[in-house]
Design a protein around this motif. Structure first.
Motif, PDB file in Angstrom:
ATOM      1  N   MET A 138      -3.258   4.282  -0.848  1.00 25.15           N
ATOM      2  CA  MET A 138      -2.511   3.633  -1.940  1.00 25.15           C
ATOM      3  C   MET A 138      -3.012   4.071  -3.315  1.00 25.15           C
ATOM      4  O   MET A 138      -2.272   4.030  -4.291  1.00 25.15           O
ATOM      5  N   VAL A 139      -4.261   4.507  -3.383  1.00 22.11           N
ATOM      6  CA  VAL A 139      -4.803   4.959  -4.678  1.00 22.11           C
ATOM      7  C   VAL A 139      -4.084   6.240  -5.118  1.00 22.11           C
ATOM      8  O   VAL A 139      -3.715   6.391  -6.276  1.00 22.11           O
TER       9      VAL A 139
ATOM     10  N   ARG B 174       0.806  -1.233   0.000  1.00 23.60           N
ATOM     11  CA  ARG B 174       0.000   0.000   0.000  1.00 23.60           C
ATOM     12  C   ARG B 174       0.829   1.268   0.000  1.00 23.60           C
ATOM     13  O   ARG B 174       0.293   2.365   0.026  1.00 23.60           O
ATOM     14  N   ASP B 175       2.158   1.095   0.021  1.00 25.31           N
ATOM     15  CA  ASP B 175       3.050   2.256   0.090  1.00 25.31           C
ATOM     16  C   ASP B 175       4.111   2.088  -1.004  1.00 25.31           C
ATOM     17  O   ASP B 175       4.872   1.119  -0.977  1.00 25.31           O
ATOM     18  N   TYR B 176       4.125   2.993  -1.963  1.00 26.23           N
ATOM     19  CA  TYR B 176       4.975   2.801  -3.140  1.00 26.23           C
ATOM     20  C   TYR B 176       6.091   3.842  -3.214  1.00 26.23           C
ATOM     21  O   TYR B 176       6.005   4.906  -2.620  1.00 26.23           O
ATOM     22  N   SER B 177       7.121   3.509  -4.016  1.00 25.37           N
ATOM     23  CA  SER B 177       8.175   4.496  -4.268  1.00 25.37           C
ATOM     24  C   SER B 177       7.653   5.492  -5.316  1.00 25.37           C
ATOM     25  O   SER B 177       6.618   5.250  -5.942  1.00 25.37           O
ATOM     26  N   ASP B 178       8.403   6.582  -5.518  1.00 31.47           N
ATOM     27  CA  ASP B 178       7.980   7.593  -6.504  1.00 31.47           C
ATOM     28  C   ASP B 178       8.294   7.174  -7.938  1.00 31.47           C
ATOM     29  O   ASP B 178       7.940   7.868  -8.887  1.00 31.47           O
ATOM     30  N   GLN B 179       8.990   6.072  -8.073  1.00 30.33           N
ATOM     31  CA  GLN B 179       9.433   5.633  -9.396  1.00 30.33           C
ATOM     32  C   GLN B 179       8.246   5.347 -10.331  1.00 30.33           C
ATOM     33  O   GLN B 179       7.254   4.750  -9.897  1.00 30.33           O
ATOM     34  N   ALA B 180       8.420   5.788 -11.575  1.00 34.37           N
ATOM     35  CA  ALA B 180       7.352   5.522 -12.561  1.00 34.37           C
ATOM     36  C   ALA B 180       7.491   4.102 -13.097  1.00 34.37           C
ATOM     37  O   ALA B 180       8.572   3.513 -13.046  1.00 34.37           O
ATOM     38  N   LEU B 181       6.416   3.566 -13.617  1.00 32.85           N
ATOM     39  CA  LEU B 181       6.493   2.304 -14.366  1.00 32.85           C
ATOM     40  C   LEU B 181       6.940   2.636 -15.784  1.00 32.85           C
ATOM     41  O   LEU B 181       6.649   3.728 -16.287  1.00 32.85           O
TER      42      LEU B 181
ATOM     43  N   ILE C   4     -16.147  -3.367 -10.684  1.00 35.62           N
ATOM     44  CA  ILE C   4     -16.254  -4.581  -9.864  1.00 35.62           C
ATOM     45  C   ILE C   4     -15.026  -4.762  -8.965  1.00 35.62           C
ATOM     46  O   ILE C   4     -15.107  -5.381  -7.910  1.00 35.62           O
ATOM     47  N   TYR C   5     -13.880  -4.186  -9.361  1.00 32.16           N
ATOM     48  CA  TYR C   5     -12.641  -4.451  -8.626  1.00 32.16           C
ATOM     49  C   TYR C   5     -11.616  -3.402  -9.028  1.00 32.16           C
ATOM     50  O   TYR C   5     -11.603  -2.964 -10.188  1.00 32.16           O
ATOM     51  N   ILE C   6     -10.758  -3.065  -8.097  1.00 30.00           N
ATOM     52  CA  ILE C   6      -9.716  -2.059  -8.385  1.00 30.00           C
ATOM     53  C   ILE C   6      -8.397  -2.587  -7.830  1.00 30.00           C
ATOM     54  O   ILE C   6      -8.388  -3.268  -6.799  1.00 30.00           O
ATOM     55  N   ALA C   7      -7.313  -2.287  -8.521  1.00 32.37           N
ATOM     56  CA  ALA C   7      -5.986  -2.664  -8.005  1.00 32.37           C
ATOM     57  C   ALA C   7      -5.065  -1.458  -8.103  1.00 32.37           C
ATOM     58  O   ALA C   7      -4.912  -0.887  -9.185  1.00 32.37           O
ATOM     59  N   SER C   8      -4.483  -1.064  -6.998  1.00 31.17           N
ATOM     60  CA  SER C   8      -3.462  -0.011  -7.053  1.00 31.17           C
ATOM     61  C   SER C   8      -2.107  -0.706  -7.180  1.00 31.17           C
ATOM     62  O   SER C   8      -1.871  -1.751  -6.568  1.00 31.17           O
ATOM     63  N   ILE C   9      -1.248  -0.122  -7.998  1.00 30.56           N
ATOM     64  CA  ILE C   9       0.056  -0.755  -8.285  1.00 30.56           C
ATOM     65  C   ILE C   9       1.147   0.303  -8.279  1.00 30.56           C
ATOM     66  O   ILE C   9       0.975   1.404  -8.831  1.00 30.56           O
ATOM     67  N   GLY C  10       2.269  -0.017  -7.652  1.00 27.50           N
ATOM     68  CA  GLY C  10       3.407   0.903  -7.686  1.00 27.50           C
ATOM     69  C   GLY C  10       4.683   0.154  -7.373  1.00 27.50           C
ATOM     70  O   GLY C  10       4.649  -0.973  -6.858  1.00 27.50           O
ATOM     71  N   LYS C  11       5.805   0.793  -7.708  1.00 32.92           N
ATOM     72  CA  LYS C  11       7.108   0.161  -7.465  1.00 32.92           C
ATOM     73  C   LYS C  11       7.387   0.056  -5.978  1.00 32.92           C
ATOM     74  O   LYS C  11       6.984   0.934  -5.193  1.00 32.92           O
ATOM     75  N   LYS C  12       8.105  -0.993  -5.608  1.00 37.43           N
ATOM     76  CA  LYS C  12       8.459  -1.164  -4.195  1.00 37.43           C
ATOM     77  C   LYS C  12       9.526  -0.148  -3.808  1.00 37.43           C
ATOM     78  O   LYS C  12      10.360   0.231  -4.645  1.00 37.43           O
ATOM     79  N   LYS C  13       9.505   0.271  -2.554  1.00 39.48           N
ATOM     80  CA  LYS C  13      10.577   1.118  -2.046  1.00 39.48           C
ATOM     81  C   LYS C  13      11.769   0.216  -1.763  1.00 39.48           C
ATOM     82  O   LYS C  13      11.588  -0.927  -1.364  1.00 39.48           O
ATOM     83  N   ASN C  14      12.992   0.728  -1.968  1.00 39.53           N
ATOM     84  CA  ASN C  14      14.159  -0.130  -1.700  1.00 39.53           C
ATOM     85  C   ASN C  14      14.375  -0.316  -0.204  1.00 39.53           C
ATOM     86  O   ASN C  14      14.114   0.532   0.580  1.00 39.53           O
TER      87      ASN C  14
END
Ligand code: FMN
Length: 299
Positions: free
Chosen positions: A213-214, A118-125, A289-299
Motif C-alpha cells: 500500500m505504501v 490497502r489497494d488504491y485506484s490510480d486516481q490522484a488526490l 512514530i506512525y505512518i498512514a498510506s492513503i489513496g482513492k478507492k477503486k470503483n
C-alpha cells in the motif's frame, strides 16, 4: 538501514546459520561476508540488550507510573521547547483552510464504513483533498507563544496541548504537486519540499518492509514525534502520551479519507532506523512514530 542489512541483523541475532541467513535475508556470499566483518559490534549490542528488550513493555508501563514522577523541566523553569520544528526548503502553498470545499458526509457513515484500505485506484488526490486531510490531522488552528510556554491547538487532542507530532508527506499522486518528500508547516498550512529524488520513495517503501500500500498510495503521511515537547512537561510519562496522541491523528486521517472517497491504512510495521534515515531524523530528539498510506478507492 536497508532490508538486506536488517535481514542479516535480524536472523543473525536469532542464531540462524549462514546458509539460512543467505536464504532468509536474500543476500549473497559477498554481502554476508561484508556484514560479518562490519556489523560485529551491532550484533554484540543487540545481544547485550536482549534481556532488557524482552521486558521493556512491562518495565515501560511500570516505570512511567505517577509514583516515579519527578519535578518536570517545566516546573524547574527550564526554557520551553518550540511548538513547531520548522524545516527549510522550497514552499508549496496549499488551498487556504477556510476555502476548502469538501462534500458532506454523515459522521455515522464515515465511522461505519471505515476499514483499512490497502489497494488504491490510480486516481490522484486534488490539492483541496490533501489540504483537507492535513486540516483534519495536523493543522494548527491556534498558536500561543510567550516566554514561558508555546502551544498550538489542533483538530486532534494532545496531552497538555503539547502537540509533539510533526507531519511529513511522501507525495506520489497529488494534482499540482511534484512527487517528493515534504514537511507540513501546521501554522502556515503549507508544504516545504525536502527531497524530490525518485529514490526517496523507494527508500520509504523499503523502510515500510515493502508493504504494497505504501507504493500504491497517492500519499503517505509520515508522523514523527518530538518527545521533549511533551517530556518537558510530563517527564518520562510523556512518552506514553506520544503514542496516544498519534492514535488520534490516525483516526482523523481514517475518517477524513472516507469523506473524500479515499481509504487509509495505518502502518506500525516499519524499520525505525530506515524511516528515520529517510527523513534525516536522529531517532532520539525526533523519530517516526506512525505512518498512514492513503489513496482513492477503486470503483
Ligand atoms: C497501530 C496500528 C498499526 C498498524 N500497522 C499495520 C501495518 O503495518 N500493516 C498493515 O497492513 N496494517 C496495519 N494496521 C491496520 C490493522 O491491521 C487493521 O486496523 C486491522 O486489521 C483491523 O482492520 P480494519 O482497520 O479494516 O478495521 C495497523 C493498525 C494500527 C491501529
Amino acid at each position: 538501514m536497508d532490508m538486506k542489512t536488517f535481514g542479516y541483523l535480524y536472523y543473525k541475532a536469532r542464531g540462524y546459520s549462514r546458509e539460512d541467513i543467505l536464504k532468509e535475508a536474500e543476500i549473497d556470499d559477498e554481502e554476508y561476508d561484508f556484514f560479518e566483518k562490519n556489523l560485529k559490534e551491532v550484533i554484540e549490542e543487540i545481544e547485550a540488550l536482549r534481556p532488557q528488550a524482552d521486558n521493556i513493555g512491562i518495565d515501560f508501563v511500570r516505570l512511567t507510573r505517577y509514583i516515579y514522577e519527578r519535578e518536570s523541566d517545566q516546573t524547574l523553569g527550564i526554557s520551553r521547547p518550540d511548538a513547531v520544528k520548522v524545516r527549510a526548503g522550497e514552499i508549496v502553498s496549499l488551498p487556504a483552510v477556510g476555502k476548502i470545499n469538501m462534500p458532506d458526509i454523515h459522521l455515522y457513515k464515515a465511522i461505519e464504513q471505515r476499514r483499512s484500505l490497502r489497494d488504491y485506484s490510480d486516481q490522484a488526490l486534488t490539492m483541496d483533498e490533501l489540504s483537507f486531510l492535513l486540516w483534519c490531522s495536523s493543522w494548527a488552528k491556534d498558536f500561543r507563544s510567550n516566554e514561558k510556554n508555546e502551544i498550538t491547538l489542533r483538530n486532534v487532542p494532545s496531552a497538555g496541548a503539547r502537540h509533539p507530532l510533526e507531519t511529513y508527506l511522501d507525495i506520489r499522486r497529488v494534482e499540482g504537486i511534484r512527487p517528493g518528500l515534504y514537511y507540513y508547516h501546521p501554522i502556515k498550512h503549507c508544504l516545504v519540499l525536502l527531497d524530490n529524488a525518485p529514490e526517496k520513495a523507494d527508500q520509504i517503501f523499503e523502510a515500510c518492509l515493502r508493504q504494497g500500500m505504501v507504493a500504491s498510495a497517492a500519499v503517505n503521511f509520515i508522523i514523527s514525534a518530538v518527545p521533549y515537547r511533551t517530556a518537558w512537561r510530563y517527564g518520562q510519562r510523556g512518552y506514553r502520551y506520544l503514542y496516544l496522541d498519534a492514535g488520534h491523528v490516525g483516526q482523523n486521517i481514517h475518517l477524513a479519507s472516507e469523506a473524500i472517497g479515499a481509504g487509509a491504512c495505518m502502518i506500525g510495521a516499519y524499520l525505525d532506523e530506515a524511516m528515520n534515515e529517510a527523513l534525516s531524523l536522529d531517532g532520539t530528539e525526533e523519530f517516526v512514530i506512525y505512518i498512514a498510506s492513503i489513496g482513492k478507492k477503486k470503483n
